[in-house]
Design a protein around this motif. Structure first.
Motif, PDB file in Angstrom:
ATOM      1  N   TYR A 193     -35.970  22.675  90.561  1.00 18.04           N
ATOM      2  CA  TYR A 193     -36.699  21.880  89.571  1.00 18.04           C
ATOM      3  C   TYR A 193     -36.372  22.230  88.115  1.00 18.04           C
ATOM      4  N   VAL A 194     -36.327  23.505  87.805  1.00 18.42           N
ATOM      5  CA  VAL A 194     -36.180  23.910  86.397  1.00 18.42           C
ATOM      6  C   VAL A 194     -34.707  23.966  85.975  1.00 18.42           C
ATOM      7  N   LEU A 195     -33.874  24.626  86.768  1.00 18.43           N
ATOM      8  CA  LEU A 195     -32.479  24.854  86.382  1.00 18.43           C
ATOM      9  C   LEU A 195     -31.506  23.816  86.948  1.00 18.43           C
ATOM     10  N   ARG A 196     -32.016  22.851  87.666  1.00 19.01           N
ATOM     11  CA  ARG A 196     -31.153  21.864  88.335  1.00 19.01           C
ATOM     12  C   ARG A 196     -30.154  21.188  87.389  1.00 19.01           C
ATOM     13  N   PRO A 197     -30.550  20.705  86.218  1.00 11.94           N
ATOM     14  CA  PRO A 197     -29.575  20.043  85.327  1.00 11.94           C
ATOM     15  C   PRO A 197     -28.476  20.982  84.841  1.00 11.94           C
ATOM     16  N   TYR A 198     -28.769  22.277  84.761  1.00 10.75           N
ATOM     17  CA  TYR A 198     -27.800  23.237  84.231  1.00 10.75           C
ATOM     18  C   TYR A 198     -26.866  23.747  85.326  1.00 10.75           C
ATOM     19  N   LEU A 199     -27.370  23.838  86.567  1.00 17.51           N
ATOM     20  CA  LEU A 199     -26.562  24.354  87.666  1.00 17.51           C
ATOM     21  C   LEU A 199     -25.565  23.318  88.167  1.00 17.51           C
ATOM     22  N   TYR A 200     -25.971  22.046  88.142  1.00 16.77           N
ATOM     23  CA  TYR A 200     -25.134  20.990  88.717  1.00 16.77           C
ATOM     24  C   TYR A 200     -24.699  19.988  87.642  1.00 16.77           C
ATOM     25  N   PHE A 201     -24.345  20.501  86.482  1.00 15.87           N
ATOM     26  CA  PHE A 201     -23.982  19.670  85.336  1.00 15.87           C
ATOM     27  C   PHE A 201     -22.676  18.907  85.571  1.00 15.87           C
ATOM     28  N   ASN A 202     -21.851  19.384  86.511  1.00 14.14           N
ATOM     29  CA  ASN A 202     -20.543  18.767  86.721  1.00 14.14           C
ATOM     30  C   ASN A 202     -20.609  17.491  87.560  1.00 14.14           C
ATOM     31  N   PHE A 203     -21.807  17.131  88.054  1.00 11.20           N
ATOM     32  CA  PHE A 203     -21.953  15.874  88.789  1.00 11.20           C
ATOM     33  C   PHE A 203     -22.191  14.742  87.791  1.00 11.20           C
ATOM     34  N   ASP A 204     -21.475  13.630  87.995  1.00 14.30           N
ATOM     35  CA  ASP A 204     -21.587  12.506  87.066  1.00 14.30           C
ATOM     36  C   ASP A 204     -23.016  11.981  86.987  1.00 14.30           C
ATOM     37  N   LYS A 205     -23.641  11.847  88.147  1.00  7.78           N
ATOM     38  CA  LYS A 205     -25.015  11.380  88.191  1.00  7.78           C
ATOM     39  C   LYS A 205     -25.824  12.357  89.044  1.00  7.78           C
ATOM     40  N   LEU A 206     -26.836  12.943  88.440  1.00  6.89           N
ATOM     41  CA  LEU A 206     -27.627  13.951  89.144  1.00  6.89           C
ATOM     42  C   LEU A 206     -28.862  13.281  89.757  1.00  6.89           C
ATOM     43  N   PRO A 207     -28.883  13.103  91.073  1.00  4.55           N
ATOM     44  CA  PRO A 207     -30.035  12.437  91.698  1.00  4.55           C
ATOM     45  C   PRO A 207     -31.238  13.367  91.766  1.00  4.55           C
ATOM     46  N   GLU A 208     -32.388  12.785  91.996  1.00  8.00           N
ATOM     47  CA  GLU A 208     -33.588  13.582  92.209  1.00  8.00           C
ATOM     48  C   GLU A 208     -33.461  14.342  93.537  1.00  8.00           C
ATOM     49  N   PRO A 209     -34.118  15.478  93.658  1.00 10.47           N
ATOM     50  CA  PRO A 209     -34.063  16.223  94.930  1.00 10.47           C
ATOM     51  C   PRO A 209     -34.547  15.359  96.090  1.00 10.47           C
ATOM     52  N   SER A 210     -33.875  15.462  97.220  1.00 12.92           N
ATOM     53  CA  SER A 210     -34.251  14.691  98.396  1.00 12.92           C
ATOM     54  C   SER A 210     -35.519  15.271  99.026  1.00 12.92           C
ATOM     55  N   SER A 211     -36.115  14.525  99.927  1.00 15.94           N
ATOM     56  CA  SER A 211     -37.321  15.003 100.624  1.00 15.94           C
ATOM     57  C   SER A 211     -37.043  16.267 101.438  1.00 15.94           C
ATOM     58  N   PRO A 262     -26.465  18.429  95.011  1.00 18.47           N
ATOM     59  CA  PRO A 262     -26.563  16.988  95.295  1.00 18.47           C
ATOM     60  C   PRO A 262     -25.687  16.530  96.450  1.00 18.47           C
ATOM     61  N   ASP A 263     -24.669  17.326  96.840  1.00 23.21           N
ATOM     62  CA  ASP A 263     -23.787  16.933  97.937  1.00 23.21           C
ATOM     63  C   ASP A 263     -23.997  17.791  99.185  1.00 23.21           C
ATOM     64  N   SER A 264     -25.113  18.506  99.263  1.00 24.78           N
ATOM     65  CA  SER A 264     -25.380  19.347 100.428  1.00 24.78           C
ATOM     66  C   SER A 264     -25.843  18.486 101.609  1.00 24.78           C
ATOM     67  N   PRO A 265     -25.778  19.000 102.844  1.00 26.84           N
ATOM     68  CA  PRO A 265     -26.249  18.232 104.011  1.00 26.84           C
ATOM     69  C   PRO A 265     -27.722  17.852 103.912  1.00 26.84           C
ATOM     70  N   ALA A 266     -28.495  18.605 103.127  1.00 27.12           N
ATOM     71  CA  ALA A 266     -29.932  18.320 103.001  1.00 27.12           C
ATOM     72  C   ALA A 266     -30.226  17.296 101.906  1.00 27.12           C
ATOM     73  N   ALA A 267     -29.180  16.869 101.180  1.00 28.02           N
ATOM     74  CA  ALA A 267     -29.400  15.941 100.063  1.00 28.02           C
ATOM     75  C   ALA A 267     -29.454  14.495 100.546  1.00 28.02           C
ATOM     76  N   THR A 268     -30.262  14.266 101.555  1.00 27.69           N
ATOM     77  CA  THR A 268     -30.437  12.917 102.092  1.00 27.69           C
ATOM     78  C   THR A 268     -31.884  12.743 102.511  1.00 27.69           C
ATOM     79  N   ASN A 269     -32.390  11.547 102.378  1.00 29.07           N
ATOM     80  CA  ASN A 269     -33.764  11.267 102.812  1.00 29.07           C
ATOM     81  C   ASN A 269     -33.807  10.757 104.249  1.00 29.07           C
ATOM     82  N   GLU A 270     -32.627  10.775 104.919  1.00 29.67           N
ATOM     83  CA  GLU A 270     -32.564  10.297 106.295  1.00 29.67           C
ATOM     84  C   GLU A 270     -31.991  11.385 107.199  1.00 29.67           C
TER      85      GLU A 270
END
Length: 308
Positions: A108-126, A184-192
């Protein structure tokens, strides 16, 4: 009341103000030797380890009398300075603090700084949010048990060990899992997430955590407050393996592994932790067999049937 004179030698580096001889009562508890030497040297009793010169065994700091310990007049005892000590309870609290706070910080807090290299940073998945919550619950439970449940057989440990202990939890369970699972590209980064992984993981985690807590309550009740005495543990899981608390811990982590979509970072922590707990469980089985003899029902598996 008879008294004897012991010859006292340092083991390893010299100890300031360590007496060369010590007069003690044969009816006194062995703890008197620790208390007297601690008073004379100015060190804590927990910093000293006393061994018998006759066989090299450790003289336990307990209620056993000096006579029953095998010490006689002119017996030699060796005193080792174990170095600066820290309380086990304090060490455990610090160990678990890292993996308690790192996951929510990363998600939640450091997400924008840790994954800054992604063009579009999605919200955390469920699933990512669920894993974060379960990791927080797991280590919050650990902290609660450390403060209110556990009774330790040893009061302290060498202060230098806190860095090694913290590295395992802060690096492997904290930084390693949080960074890779919350990408954002981890196996858990999906709502399905696969329903088998989702519901299976939830079940295993819930069962493992509750059963582990129950096992810790059983172990707590084996030892009276302020003593180091042990009894033979009995209860759910203890008839199957030596250390069901470790077995249920593994089951809970398998649940987290499923919920992360089979993340390799969780698997790494699970494998390393399992191997460490297996080593501890084997040592505990040997200790139970030696301490309780025929009263103890020997276990074929110490950790996780039918493997360990």
């Amino acid at each position: 009341m008879s008294t004897i004179e012991l010859i006292v030698n340092p083991r390893g580096k010299p100890i300031r103000k360590l007496p060369k001889e010590l007069t003690v009562s044969t009816n006194a508890p062995a703890s008197d030797i620790y208390n007297t030497l601690a008073q004379k040297t100015g060190y804590s009793v927990h910093r000293l380890r006393i061994t018998k010169g006759s066989d090299g065994s450790v003289l336990l700091n307990g209620s056993e009398t000096i006579e029953s310990s095998g010490l006689r007049g002119q017996s030699v005892v060796y005193v080792k300075d174990l170095g600066p000590q820290l309380g086990w309870r304090f060490v455990y609290v610090i160990e678990y603090l890292g993996p308690l706070v790192i996951p929510p910080l990363f998600l939640y807090v450091l997400r924008p700084y840790l994954y800054f290299n992604f063009d579009k940073l999605p919200e955390p998945s469920s699933p990512q949010q669920l894993v974060c919550a379960l990791l927080f619950v797991h280590f919050l439970k650990r902290e609660f048990e450390t403060i209110f449940i556990h009774r330790f057989s040893l009061a302290t440990m060498p202060a230098r060990n806190i860095f090694k202990n913290c590295a395992h939890y802060w690096a492997l369970a904290g930084l390693n899992i949080a960074y890779w699972v919350f990408r954002p590209d981890s196996p858990a980064a999906t709502n399905e997430l696969n329903p088998i992984l989702y519901y299976g993981g939830l079940f295993l985690f819930s069962f493992g955590e509750l059963a582990n807590f129950n096992a810790h309550l059983v172990l707590r009740n084996l030892r009276r407050p302020g003593t180091t005495e042990r009894g033979i543990p009995k209860g759910f899981g203890f008839g199957l393996v030596t250390c069901p608390n470790y077995m249920f811990e593994i089951i809970a982590w398998i649940g987290i592994y499923l919920l992360t979509g089979l993340s390799w970072s969780v698997l790494l922590f699970l494998v390393v932790g399992t191997l460490q707990m297996w080593d501890w469980a084997k040592k505990k089985e040997r200790r139970y067999r030696k301490e309780f003899g025929d009263k103890y029902k020997r276990k074929r598996f110490t950790l996780l049937p039918p493997i360990f």
